[in-house]
Design a protein around this motif. Sequence first.
Motif, PDB file in Angstrom:
ATOM      1  N   ILE A  43     119.963  49.609 127.468  1.00 17.08           N
ATOM      2  CA  ILE A  43     119.853  48.936 126.172  1.00 17.08           C
ATOM      3  C   ILE A  43     118.413  48.457 125.962  1.00 17.08           C
ATOM      4  CG2 ILE A  43     120.545  46.871 124.875  1.00 17.08           C
ATOM      5  CD1 ILE A  43     123.337  47.225 126.305  1.00 17.08           C
ATOM      6  N   GLY A  44     117.835  47.861 126.996  1.00 18.77           N
ATOM      7  CA  GLY A  44     116.462  47.378 126.908  1.00 18.77           C
ATOM      8  C   GLY A  44     115.463  48.496 126.692  1.00 18.77           C
ATOM      9  N   SER A  45     115.663  49.631 127.340  1.00 11.22           N
ATOM     10  CA  SER A  45     114.767  50.777 127.162  1.00 11.22           C
ATOM     11  C   SER A  45     114.806  51.272 125.726  1.00 11.22           C
ATOM     12  CB  SER A  45     115.156  51.916 128.110  1.00 11.22           C
ATOM     13  OG  SER A  45     114.942  51.543 129.445  1.00 11.22           O
ATOM     14  N   PHE A  46     116.018  51.376 125.187  1.00 10.46           N
ATOM     15  CA  PHE A  46     116.165  51.811 123.792  1.00 10.46           C
ATOM     16  C   PHE A  46     115.480  50.820 122.844  1.00 10.46           C
ATOM     17  CE2 PHE A  46     118.454  51.372 119.776  1.00 10.46           C
ATOM     18  CZ  PHE A  46     118.226  52.626 119.235  1.00 10.46           C
ATOM     19  N   LEU A  47     115.786  49.539 123.019  1.00 13.22           N
ATOM     20  CA  LEU A  47     115.236  48.535 122.108  1.00 13.22           C
ATOM     21  C   LEU A  47     113.719  48.418 122.215  1.00 13.22           C
ATOM     22  CD1 LEU A  47     117.965  45.748 122.404  1.00 13.22           C
ATOM     23  CD2 LEU A  47     117.569  47.338 120.494  1.00 13.22           C
ATOM     24  N   LEU A  48     113.176  48.533 123.429  1.00 11.33           N
ATOM     25  CA  LEU A  48     111.721  48.487 123.575  1.00 11.33           C
ATOM     26  C   LEU A  48     111.078  49.687 122.894  1.00 11.33           C
ATOM     27  CD1 LEU A  48     109.262  47.006 124.601  1.00 11.33           C
ATOM     28  CD2 LEU A  48     109.530  48.201 126.781  1.00 11.33           C
ATOM     29  N   GLY A  49     111.697  50.872 123.034  1.00  4.90           N
ATOM     30  CA  GLY A  49     111.197  52.046 122.315  1.00  4.90           C
ATOM     31  C   GLY A  49     111.218  51.826 120.816  1.00  4.90           C
ATOM     32  N   TRP A  96     122.957  58.847 142.128  1.00  3.67           N
ATOM     33  CA  TRP A  96     123.443  58.840 140.751  1.00  3.67           C
ATOM     34  C   TRP A  96     122.783  57.727 139.955  1.00  3.67           C
ATOM     35  CZ3 TRP A  96     125.527  62.334 137.873  1.00  3.67           C
ATOM     36  CH2 TRP A  96     126.278  63.364 138.448  1.00  3.67           C
ATOM     37  N   TYR A  97     122.728  56.557 140.558  1.00  6.26           N
ATOM     38  CA  TYR A  97     122.136  55.387 139.884  1.00  6.26           C
ATOM     39  C   TYR A  97     120.660  55.619 139.588  1.00  6.26           C
ATOM     40  CZ  TYR A  97     121.326  50.328 139.114  1.00  6.26           C
ATOM     41  OH  TYR A  97     121.000  49.096 138.605  1.00  6.26           O
ATOM     42  N   LEU A  98     119.922  56.098 140.578  1.00  7.80           N
ATOM     43  CA  LEU A  98     118.501  56.389 140.367  1.00  7.80           C
ATOM     44  C   LEU A  98     118.307  57.456 139.287  1.00  7.80           C
ATOM     45  CD1 LEU A  98     117.197  56.446 144.048  1.00  7.80           C
ATOM     46  CD2 LEU A  98     116.368  54.945 142.228  1.00  7.80           C
ATOM     47  N   GLY A  99     119.002  58.562 139.428  1.00 11.35           N
ATOM     48  CA  GLY A  99     118.836  59.676 138.495  1.00 11.35           C
ATOM     49  C   GLY A  99     119.226  59.317 137.074  1.00 11.35           C
ATOM     50  N   LEU A 100     120.403  58.739 136.922  1.00 14.15           N
ATOM     51  CA  LEU A 100     120.860  58.373 135.579  1.00 14.15           C
ATOM     52  C   LEU A 100     119.966  57.312 134.951  1.00 14.15           C
ATOM     53  CD1 LEU A 100     124.733  58.275 136.079  1.00 14.15           C
ATOM     54  CD2 LEU A 100     123.428  59.926 134.719  1.00 14.15           C
ATOM     55  N   SER A 101     119.547  56.339 135.744  1.00 18.25           N
ATOM     56  CA  SER A 101     118.709  55.268 135.206  1.00 18.25           C
ATOM     57  C   SER A 101     117.378  55.801 134.698  1.00 18.25           C
ATOM     58  CB  SER A 101     118.462  54.192 136.269  1.00 18.25           C
ATOM     59  OG  SER A 101     119.659  53.517 136.575  1.00 18.25           O
ATOM     60  N   TYR A 102     116.731  56.639 135.483  1.00 20.25           N
ATOM     61  CA  TYR A 102     115.428  57.156 135.063  1.00 20.25           C
ATOM     62  C   TYR A 102     115.552  58.158 133.919  1.00 20.25           C
ATOM     63  CZ  TYR A 102     112.937  54.786 138.771  1.00 20.25           C
ATOM     64  OH  TYR A 102     112.391  53.824 139.571  1.00 20.25           O
ATOM     65  N   ILE A 103     116.462  59.109 134.053  1.00 13.29           N
ATOM     66  CA  ILE A 103     116.584  60.148 133.025  1.00 13.29           C
ATOM     67  C   ILE A 103     117.068  59.552 131.706  1.00 13.29           C
ATOM     68  CG2 ILE A 103     117.865  62.229 132.360  1.00 13.29           C
ATOM     69  CD1 ILE A 103     117.760  62.975 135.411  1.00 13.29           C
ATOM     70  N   LEU A 104     118.151  58.793 131.758  1.00 13.92           N
ATOM     71  CA  LEU A 104     118.678  58.204 130.521  1.00 13.92           C
ATOM     72  C   LEU A 104     117.749  57.123 129.976  1.00 13.92           C
ATOM     73  CD1 LEU A 104     122.505  57.995 131.283  1.00 13.92           C
ATOM     74  CD2 LEU A 104     121.299  59.635 129.823  1.00 13.92           C
ATOM     75  N   GLY A 105     117.094  56.374 130.869  1.00 13.08           N
ATOM     76  CA  GLY A 105     116.166  55.336 130.425  1.00 13.08           C
ATOM     77  C   GLY A 105     115.022  55.903 129.609  1.00 13.08           C
ATOM     78  N   VAL A 106     114.425  56.966 130.095  1.00 13.12           N
ATOM     79  CA  VAL A 106     113.335  57.607 129.356  1.00 13.12           C
ATOM     80  C   VAL A 106     113.871  58.218 128.062  1.00 13.12           C
ATOM     81  CG1 VAL A 106     111.659  59.502 129.400  1.00 13.12           C
ATOM     82  CG2 VAL A 106     111.890  58.005 131.378  1.00 13.12           C
ATOM     83  N   PHE A 107     115.048  58.830 128.135  1.00  7.25           N
ATOM     84  CA  PHE A 107     115.635  59.446 126.947  1.00  7.25           C
ATOM     85  C   PHE A 107     115.915  58.408 125.857  1.00  7.25           C
ATOM     86  CE2 PHE A 107     119.434  60.691 124.524  1.00  7.25           C
ATOM     87  CZ  PHE A 107     118.924  61.803 123.874  1.00  7.25           C
ATOM     88  N   VAL A 108     116.582  57.314 126.204  1.00 10.19           N
ATOM     89  CA  VAL A 108     116.917  56.316 125.176  1.00 10.19           C
ATOM     90  C   VAL A 108     115.670  55.598 124.662  1.00 10.19           C
ATOM     91  CG1 VAL A 108     119.317  56.036 125.914  1.00 10.19           C
ATOM     92  CG2 VAL A 108     117.580  54.459 126.787  1.00 10.19           C
ATOM     93  N   ALA A 109     114.657  55.437 125.510  1.00 10.88           N
ATOM     94  CA  ALA A 109     113.391  54.856 125.040  1.00 10.88           C
ATOM     95  C   ALA A 109     112.746  55.795 124.022  1.00 10.88           C
ATOM     96  CB  ALA A 109     112.443  54.594 126.207  1.00 10.88           C
TER      97      ALA A 109
END
Length: 119
Positions: A43-49, A96-109
């Motif tokens: 959520i924070g990655s998306f909102l910061l983007g 899973w946590y590392l991969g999803l966090s980084y990939i989805l974090g960059v995507f939603v940002a």
Amino acid sequence: MSNTMLVAVGGFLGAMARFGMSKWISSRTKSAFPYGTFAVNLIGSFLLGLIIGSQMGENATLFFGTGFMGAFTTFSTFKVENIIFYRNKERKIMFWYLGLSYILGVFVAFVGFTLGSTS
């Protein structure tokens, strides 16, 4: 209001929001996967983007971007949770946590940034 105060007040509110939201999400999931931290960081990655993409102006960016989002997201908790998974030999969850966090974090940002840029 000074830049320091904008960041401080935003940070206080962001930390309180993170604590509340993370605890609320975690209390509703019975899993080794840290859904509270995961959700808050996405959520924070998306909102910061969105904030950066919309070019709100210096004061709003300091308050919402640096202050609120800086305290709302939690890189340190994310790292410690992964260390705990590693030490407990829960490598599948850790990866899973590392991969999803980084990939989805960059995507939603990126999505947030793109949406903010078009408004």
